[in-house]
Design a protein around this motif. Structure first.
Motif, PDB file in Angstrom:
ATOM      1  N   PRO A   1      50.044  32.101  36.066  1.00 21.64           N
ATOM      2  CA  PRO A   1      49.011  32.774  35.281  1.00 21.64           C
ATOM      3  C   PRO A   1      49.622  33.536  34.115  1.00 21.64           C
ATOM      4  N   ALA A   2      48.907  33.580  32.992  1.00 22.81           N
ATOM      5  CA  ALA A   2      49.415  34.249  31.796  1.00 22.81           C
ATOM      6  C   ALA A   2      48.255  34.560  30.868  1.00 22.81           C
ATOM      7  N   ILE A   3      48.513  35.381  29.863  1.00 23.61           N
ATOM      8  CA  ILE A   3      47.578  35.602  28.761  1.00 23.61           C
ATOM      9  C   ILE A   3      47.937  34.603  27.671  1.00 23.61           C
ATOM     10  N   TYR A   4      47.050  33.694  27.340  1.00 16.55           N
ATOM     11  CA  TYR A   4      47.397  32.665  26.362  1.00 16.55           C
ATOM     12  C   TYR A   4      46.470  32.617  25.169  1.00 16.55           C
ATOM     13  N   ALA A   5      45.552  33.569  25.030  1.00 18.58           N
ATOM     14  CA  ALA A   5      44.738  33.679  23.818  1.00 18.58           C
ATOM     15  C   ALA A   5      44.137  35.073  23.765  1.00 18.58           C
ATOM     16  N   ALA A   6      43.953  35.591  22.555  1.00 13.79           N
ATOM     17  CA  ALA A   6      43.367  36.912  22.369  1.00 13.79           C
ATOM     18  C   ALA A   6      42.854  37.040  20.943  1.00 13.79           C
ATOM     19  N   LYS A   7      41.893  37.933  20.763  1.00 15.10           N
ATOM     20  CA  LYS A   7      41.319  38.145  19.442  1.00 15.10           C
ATOM     21  C   LYS A   7      40.904  39.600  19.303  1.00 15.10           C
ATOM     22  N   LEU A   8      41.247  40.201  18.149  1.00 15.26           N
ATOM     23  CA  LEU A   8      40.792  41.555  17.848  1.00 15.26           C
ATOM     24  C   LEU A   8      39.314  41.482  17.495  1.00 15.26           C
ATOM     25  N   GLU A   9      38.482  41.941  18.417  1.00 14.57           N
ATOM     26  CA  GLU A   9      37.035  41.805  18.222  1.00 14.57           C
ATOM     27  C   GLU A   9      36.440  42.964  17.439  1.00 14.57           C
ATOM     28  N   GLY A  10      36.962  44.147  17.605  1.00 12.15           N
ATOM     29  CA  GLY A  10      36.448  45.308  16.889  1.00 12.15           C
ATOM     30  C   GLY A  10      37.443  46.446  16.919  1.00 12.15           C
ATOM     31  N   ILE A  11      37.537  47.183  15.808  1.00 10.99           N
ATOM     32  CA  ILE A  11      38.440  48.318  15.707  1.00 10.99           C
ATOM     33  C   ILE A  11      37.588  49.573  15.582  1.00 10.99           C
ATOM     34  N   HIS A  12      37.640  50.442  16.587  1.00  5.61           N
ATOM     35  CA  HIS A  12      36.829  51.657  16.577  1.00  5.61           C
ATOM     36  C   HIS A  12      37.386  52.687  15.606  1.00  5.61           C
ATOM     37  N   ASN A  13      38.693  52.846  15.623  1.00  6.56           N
ATOM     38  CA  ASN A  13      39.394  53.773  14.737  1.00  6.56           C
ATOM     39  C   ASN A  13      40.845  53.326  14.662  1.00  6.56           C
ATOM     40  N   PRO A  14      41.671  53.936  13.847  1.00  7.34           N
ATOM     41  CA  PRO A  14      43.069  53.485  13.720  1.00  7.34           C
ATOM     42  C   PRO A  14      43.917  53.605  14.975  1.00  7.34           C
ATOM     43  N   THR A  15      43.369  54.092  16.076  1.00  9.08           N
ATOM     44  CA  THR A  15      44.158  54.217  17.300  1.00  9.08           C
ATOM     45  C   THR A  15      43.561  53.480  18.495  1.00  9.08           C
ATOM     46  N   SER A  16      42.435  52.802  18.315  1.00  9.14           N
ATOM     47  CA  SER A  16      41.822  52.114  19.449  1.00  9.14           C
ATOM     48  C   SER A  16      40.964  50.958  18.959  1.00  9.14           C
ATOM     49  N   GLY A  17      40.639  50.050  19.878  1.00 10.25           N
ATOM     50  CA  GLY A  17      39.816  48.901  19.528  1.00 10.25           C
ATOM     51  C   GLY A  17      39.441  48.098  20.755  1.00 10.25           C
ATOM     52  N   GLN A  18      38.761  46.987  20.521  1.00  6.82           N
ATOM     53  CA  GLN A  18      38.328  46.101  21.598  1.00  6.82           C
ATOM     54  C   GLN A  18      38.924  44.721  21.381  1.00  6.82           C
ATOM     55  N   ILE A  19      39.358  44.103  22.484  1.00 11.71           N
ATOM     56  CA  ILE A  19      40.042  42.809  22.421  1.00 11.71           C
ATOM     57  C   ILE A  19      39.383  41.849  23.398  1.00 11.71           C
ATOM     58  N   LEU A  20      39.215  40.609  22.965  1.00 12.51           N
ATOM     59  CA  LEU A  20      38.766  39.533  23.848  1.00 12.51           C
ATOM     60  C   LEU A  20      39.994  38.770  24.309  1.00 12.51           C
ATOM     61  N   LEU A  21      40.210  38.745  25.618  1.00 18.49           N
ATOM     62  CA  LEU A  21      41.396  38.116  26.196  1.00 18.49           C
ATOM     63  C   LEU A  21      41.006  36.869  26.977  1.00 18.49           C
ATOM     64  N   VAL A  22      41.891  35.875  26.954  1.00 20.57           N
ATOM     65  CA  VAL A  22      41.784  34.690  27.800  1.00 20.57           C
ATOM     66  C   VAL A  22      43.049  34.654  28.650  1.00 20.57           C
ATOM     67  N   HIS A  23      42.878  34.721  29.963  1.00 24.04           N
ATOM     68  CA  HIS A  23      44.060  34.794  30.829  1.00 24.04           C
ATOM     69  C   HIS A  23      43.775  34.085  32.142  1.00 24.04           C
ATOM     70  N   GLY A  24      44.816  33.988  32.955  1.00 24.81           N
ATOM     71  CA  GLY A  24      44.710  33.315  34.247  1.00 24.81           C
ATOM     72  C   GLY A  24      45.390  31.968  34.225  1.00 24.81           C
ATOM     73  N   LEU A  25      44.759  30.972  34.867  1.00 24.13           N
ATOM     74  CA  LEU A  25      45.272  29.612  34.924  1.00 24.13           C
ATOM     75  C   LEU A  25      44.493  28.723  33.973  1.00 24.13           C
ATOM     76  N   LEU A  26      45.150  27.694  33.465  1.00 22.89           N
ATOM     77  CA  LEU A  26      44.513  26.811  32.489  1.00 22.89           C
ATOM     78  C   LEU A  26      43.341  26.048  33.080  1.00 22.89           C
ATOM     79  N   VAL A  27      43.387  25.760  34.373  1.00 20.92           N
ATOM     80  CA  VAL A  27      42.316  24.993  34.994  1.00 20.92           C
ATOM     81  C   VAL A  27      41.022  25.801  35.075  1.00 20.92           C
ATOM     82  N   LYS A  28      41.115  27.118  35.161  1.00 20.86           N
ATOM     83  CA  LYS A  28      39.936  27.984  35.232  1.00 20.86           C
ATOM     84  C   LYS A  28      40.261  29.326  34.586  1.00 20.86           C
ATOM     85  N   PRO A  29      40.223  29.399  33.239  1.00 18.39           N
ATOM     86  CA  PRO A  29      40.576  30.647  32.563  1.00 18.39           C
ATOM     87  C   PRO A  29      39.522  31.728  32.768  1.00 18.39           C
TER      88      PRO A  29
END
Length: 446
Positions: free
Chosen positions: A311-339
């Motif tokens: 298992p690993a993190i193999y995709a991510a995207k910066l979805e929103g930045i609340h301020n210069p010190t925090s934000g929200q991220i969409l992560l894709v992780h786990g196994l390739l057969v069922k992420p």
């Protein structure tokens, strides 16, 4: 337990981040729904250039397609404002460029042998109607996304281009070969070039404002940040350290507390499946900040339970930045057969460990199929062939003194067994009787 390696994995998010495309080097393209985490469709056996349906119905020959890069576009038709065409553009190792209409499940267009030697990169602006491709021939091609027509082509390098990126406004394009070069998209004039990567550049990304370009090369455990200002000689503006080389880069900008600066956020995924995020009010602050490291908690997971893909993190995207010190991220992780798709909030100074659960995943090896650890666990079986068949034990015939014993045995063993044994007993009785006659005859002769 050794780390995972995601260098050969191709991933792409749709512009609205509701779909996710993935290719693991087997010639298939899987489309996942990021909302419910279910697979939506799968593409395989893309051989024709017509608009016939190519939903996976047959898997014959799908390994022959070697995908090398992909980019997801969203095209909105002017006549039908509500209708949006979701287009996935791919490059292949044979030099072809093709576009899949994901919503319709069909091949829109295909350009054969667009880049002899293979397509190395594909990119486009945020809302552009064209896509750029780069290849081993050192050429840059501009293609109309709707029709697949080749609009223009120019020479960017005398050597193979390893990576390319287009700014969000579509005005500049960055290419990486022996050097990192910045071109004007309108007239193809070189704006600036940079030196500093001894190895092949693996990934490029513009910052959202187009003032900086991010780059990472093979074997280099850092992300380089370059300022685009037209200077002839320019050194790297900032270096962001990592534990392993990066395979994916992303960046977002946000208004900074400082009036003259724009806050910069940088995201990188390493080749072993860890995610790094940097937040800063400006580039100078970004240089000194400690990154947020997001990784999977795999201490209790044994690599023996998985067939070579941890298992690993193999995709991510910066979805929103609340301020210069925090934000929200969409992560894709786990196994390739069922992420697993997960949105998390990150804050500067706080590393994150994600728990992994393999519930419902069918990649675990059955214990009966696993190799035994010690030789004593191996059970030996002797096959009876012509060489050792004589060592087999034959059934011993039984002789009955009365019909009562015969009936009792028949009730317990069955009629078929009884018949066989009776026949055996009769043959034995005949042998005994024949032997007795021969003995009496021998005695008379004497």
């Amino acid at each position: 337990m050794g780390p995972s390696d995601i260098r050969d994995l191709l991933t792409a998010f749709s512009p609205s981040l509701d779909l996710f495309a993935m290719s693991a080097g087997d010639g298939r393209i899987k489309i996942w729904d990021t909302v419910n985490g279910q697979i939506q469709t799968e593409f395989a056996d893309i051989t024709s250039s017509d608009a016939a349906s190519i939903y996976a119905g047959s898997v014959k020959g799908h390994l022959s397609i070697d995908y090398t890069c992909m980019k997801w576009l969203s095209l909105e038709e002017k006549r039908k404002r509500k209708h949006t065409s979701s287009l996935l553009v791919l490059g292949t190792g044979s030099g072809d460029v093709l576009a899949l209409d994901v919503s319709a499940g069909q091949l829109n267009w295909r350009i054969g042998d667009c880049h002899p030697g293979g397509v190395k990169a594909v990119s486009s602006s945020t809302n552009g109607s064209c896509v750029y491709t780069a290849g081993a021939d050192g050429m840059i091609c501009k293609i109309d996304c709707k029709t697949g027509n080749l609009l223009e082509k120019f020479k960017a390098s005398t050597k193979a281009i390893s990576c390319m990126s287009v700014s969000s406004d579509g005005k500049t394009i960055a290419t990486a070969a022996a050097q990192l070069k910045i071109f004007n998209c309108s007239d193809h004039k070189k704006i600036q070039k940079f030196f500093g990567h001894p190895g092949s550049v693996r990934c490029l990304a513009f910052t959202e404002d187009g003032q900086y370009i991010l780059s990472s090369a093979v074997g280099e455990r850092y992300v380089a940040v370059w300022r685009i200002d037209g200077a002839k000689k320019k050194s790297v503006s900032c270096v962001l350290a990592m534990d392993h080389p990066a395979v994916f880069l992303d960046s977002r900008c946000t208004p900074s507390r400082e009036l003259d600066n724009v806050g910069v956020s940088v995201l990188a995924i390493s080749e072993v499946g860890d995610c790094y995020v940097w937040f800063g009010n400006n580039i100078e602050e970004l240089r000194n900040v400690k990154p947020i490291k997001i990784s999977l908690s795999l201490e209790e997971i044994s690599s023996r339970n998985y067939m070579g893909a941890l298992p690993a993190i193999y995709a991510a995207k910066l979805e929103g930045i609340h301020n210069p010190t925090s934000g929200q991220i969409l992560l894709v992780h786990g196994l390739l057969v069922k992420p697993s798709f997960q949105k998390i909030s990150v804050h500067s100074g706080s590393d994150i460990k994600l728990n992994f659960s393999d519930d419902g995943v069918l990649l675990r090896l059955n214990k009966s199929l696993a190799k035994p650890k010690k030789a004593k666990d191996v059970k030996k079986v002797t096959a009876l062939d012509r060489a050792n068949a004589e060592d087999a034990l034959l059934p011993i015939p039984k002789l009955f003194d009365s019909h009562v014993q015969e009936q009792e045995f028949q009730d317990s063993s069955g009629k078929e067994v009884m018949d066989g044994l009776v026949r055996s007993s009769e043959s034995v009785s005949m042998e005994i009787e024949g032997t007795a006659k021969i003995y009496h005859l021998y005695c008379r002769m004497k």
